[in-house]
Enzyme design. Structure first.
Site, PDB file in Angstrom:
ATOM      1  N   ARG A  87      66.679  24.349  34.493  1.00  0.00           N
ATOM      2  CA  ARG A  87      67.229  25.703  34.362  1.00  0.00           C
ATOM      3  C   ARG A  87      66.914  26.252  32.980  1.00  0.00           C
ATOM      4  O   ARG A  87      67.151  25.613  31.959  1.00  0.00           O
ATOM      5  CB  ARG A  87      68.743  25.685  34.584  1.00  0.00           C
ATOM      6  CG  ARG A  87      69.481  26.971  34.239  1.00  0.00           C
ATOM      7  CD  ARG A  87      69.285  28.042  35.289  1.00  0.00           C
ATOM      8  NE  ARG A  87      69.848  29.323  34.911  1.00  0.00           N
ATOM      9  CZ  ARG A  87      71.035  29.772  35.291  1.00  0.00           C
ATOM     10  NH1 ARG A  87      71.805  29.043  36.059  1.00  0.00           N
ATOM     11  NH2 ARG A  87      71.453  30.969  34.910  1.00  0.00           N
ATOM     12  N   ARG A  96      65.770  31.346  39.261  1.00  0.00           N
ATOM     13  CA  ARG A  96      66.185  30.129  38.559  1.00  0.00           C
ATOM     14  C   ARG A  96      65.961  28.905  39.423  1.00  0.00           C
ATOM     15  O   ARG A  96      66.018  28.983  40.648  1.00  0.00           O
ATOM     16  CB  ARG A  96      67.641  30.212  38.146  1.00  0.00           C
ATOM     17  CG  ARG A  96      68.553  30.386  39.337  1.00  0.00           C
ATOM     18  CD  ARG A  96      69.851  31.037  39.046  1.00  0.00           C
ATOM     19  NE  ARG A  96      69.664  32.390  38.608  1.00  0.00           N
ATOM     20  CZ  ARG A  96      70.625  33.192  38.218  1.00  0.00           C
ATOM     21  NH1 ARG A  96      71.855  32.774  38.236  1.00  0.00           N
ATOM     22  NH2 ARG A  96      70.394  34.406  37.822  1.00  0.00           N
ATOM     23  N   ASP A  99      71.377  27.162  39.863  1.00  0.00           N
ATOM     24  CA  ASP A  99      72.539  27.852  39.327  1.00  0.00           C
ATOM     25  C   ASP A  99      73.766  27.182  39.917  1.00  0.00           C
ATOM     26  O   ASP A  99      73.914  27.135  41.149  1.00  0.00           O
ATOM     27  CB  ASP A  99      72.494  29.333  39.710  1.00  0.00           C
ATOM     28  CG  ASP A  99      73.603  30.146  39.065  1.00  0.00           C
ATOM     29  OD1 ASP A  99      74.050  29.778  37.953  1.00  0.00           O
ATOM     30  OD2 ASP A  99      74.025  31.146  39.658  1.00  0.00           O
ATOM     31  N   ASP A 101      77.796  27.451  39.682  1.00  0.00           N
ATOM     32  CA  ASP A 101      78.935  28.231  39.180  1.00  0.00           C
ATOM     33  C   ASP A 101      80.239  27.568  39.593  1.00  0.00           C
ATOM     34  O   ASP A 101      80.415  27.224  40.773  1.00  0.00           O
ATOM     35  CB  ASP A 101      78.909  29.658  39.739  1.00  0.00           C
ATOM     36  CG  ASP A 101      77.857  30.540  39.104  1.00  0.00           C
ATOM     37  OD1 ASP A 101      77.459  30.259  37.956  1.00  0.00           O
ATOM     38  OD2 ASP A 101      77.438  31.513  39.751  1.00  0.00           O
TER      39      ASP A 101
END
Length: 187
Positions: A87, A96, A99, A101
């Site tokens: 990343r 990307r 990711d 989250d």
């Protein structure tokens, strides 16, 4: 520290997203201290939501963890996994490799420069809500209410579920990236 249920969204649209997402699930299951992968959603192909035009579709999923890590330690561990998978934070909402989250950490609400919980755009993102619903349909989102109510306001536009009961699936791409059938998903 007692175990806390945390939910993590997983997304990739670069460097073989199928492998990136599977590696992320593997890292969440095997590389986080004091944590156990409790559930994994099906994978969804989704059109990019915002960001630069012309980027490839994303592969998205959600994982549930039981963890004794603090929210801060978990976020740091997620960022380390992202970095290990290549990343680079070059452009907001840009393409990307991975990711991760932190969507929810128990029923904690928090808003500071390091971390906002629940994730501030969780309630607006079909690519998060639908996979989350697959693994936690009765979930209450702190400050937002029942997940089922959020789904009613967030239609699954430009989304295709790739997995049905963890069986191999193939689809016609919306925007090309390699999607290969898989046969070694954990039960």
């Amino acid at each position: 520290m007692p175990l806390v249920r945390a939910y993590i969204s997983i997304g990739s649209n670069l460097n073989n997203p199928v492998d990136q997402v599977e590696q992320a699930f593997h890292a969440l299951a095997n590389n986080l201290p004091a944590s156990q992968l409790a559930a994994r959603s099906p994978r969804y192909r989704t059109a990019p939501a915002g960001g630069p035009t012309g980027q490839p579709d994303y592969l998205n999923a959600v994982a549930a963890l039981e963890t004794a890590l603090t929210a801060d330690a978990l976020l740091a561990a997620l960022q380390a996994i992202e970095t290990a998978q290549g990343r680079v934070r070059a452009e907001r909402w840009g393409p990307r490799t991975l990711d991760l989250d932190l969507l929810l950490y128990g029923s904690i609400t928090r808003n500071d420069p390091w971390l906002t919980l629940p994730h501030p755009r969780l309630h607006q993102r079909a690519f998060v809500l639908y996979p989350l619903n697959d693994i936690a349909p009765e979930l209450m989102i702190p400050g937002q209410g029942p997940l089922a109510a959020l789904l009613k306001n967030c239609p699954p536009l430009n989304m295709t579920c790739l997995d049905i009961k963890n069986e191999p699936a193939t689809i016609t791409p919306l925007n090309p990236f390699p999607v290969e059938p898989f046969s070694n998903l954990p039960p």
